[in-house]
Design a protein around this motif. Structure first.
Motif: not given
Length: 129
Positions: A1, A3-4, A6, A91, A95-96, A98-99
């Motif tokens: 996935m 990083s930007s 979703i 995931q 993800y969190y 970085r976002n």
């Protein structure tokens, strides 16, 4: 996935999270899968009172994210109810960080939307004097 990006599944999962402390609790449990979590240990790590931490653990248990520990009474261990849930949490853990703002906004916008719906409904309540 990436990083930007979703997935729709991860977006729905994030939108099902009630608060940032709940998000942080999920990630704490995921990052320490062998750790036994009590209301006291979770409260200390998330700067909550014991009642809030106990309610959070019960909620995470109801959501299938953790389970009561057989090793110690009143403690929980990370134990996703399905491989799909485990993968979503993994995931989220990627993800969190970085976002952060995007995830925070998703959680807060849901809470604000629910509050606006309730305020709208309350506007139509008639009170008897």
């Amino acid at each position: 996935m990436n990083s930007s990006t979703i997935s729709s599944e991860l977006r729905r999962f994030i939108q099902s999270i009630a608060s940032i402390p709940q998000l942080e609790a999920i990630l704490l449990l995921q990052q320490a899968p062998e750790h036994l979590w009590t209301e006291t240990t979770l409260a200390q790590r998330l700067y909550l009172n014991k009642e809030q931490a106990a309610a959070m653990l019960k909620g995470l248990y109801a959501a299938g994210i953790c389970a009561p520990s057989a090793q110690a009474p009143d403690s929980f261990i990370y134990s996703p109810a399905s491989t799909e849930l485990s993968e979503l949490i993994n995931q989220l853990a990627i993800y969190y960080p970085r976002n952060l703002i995007a995830v925070t906004n998703m959680i807060h916008s849901k809470a604000n939307a629910e509050q606006r719906v309730q305020q709208f409904a309350d506007a139509f309540k008639f009170f008897k004097d």
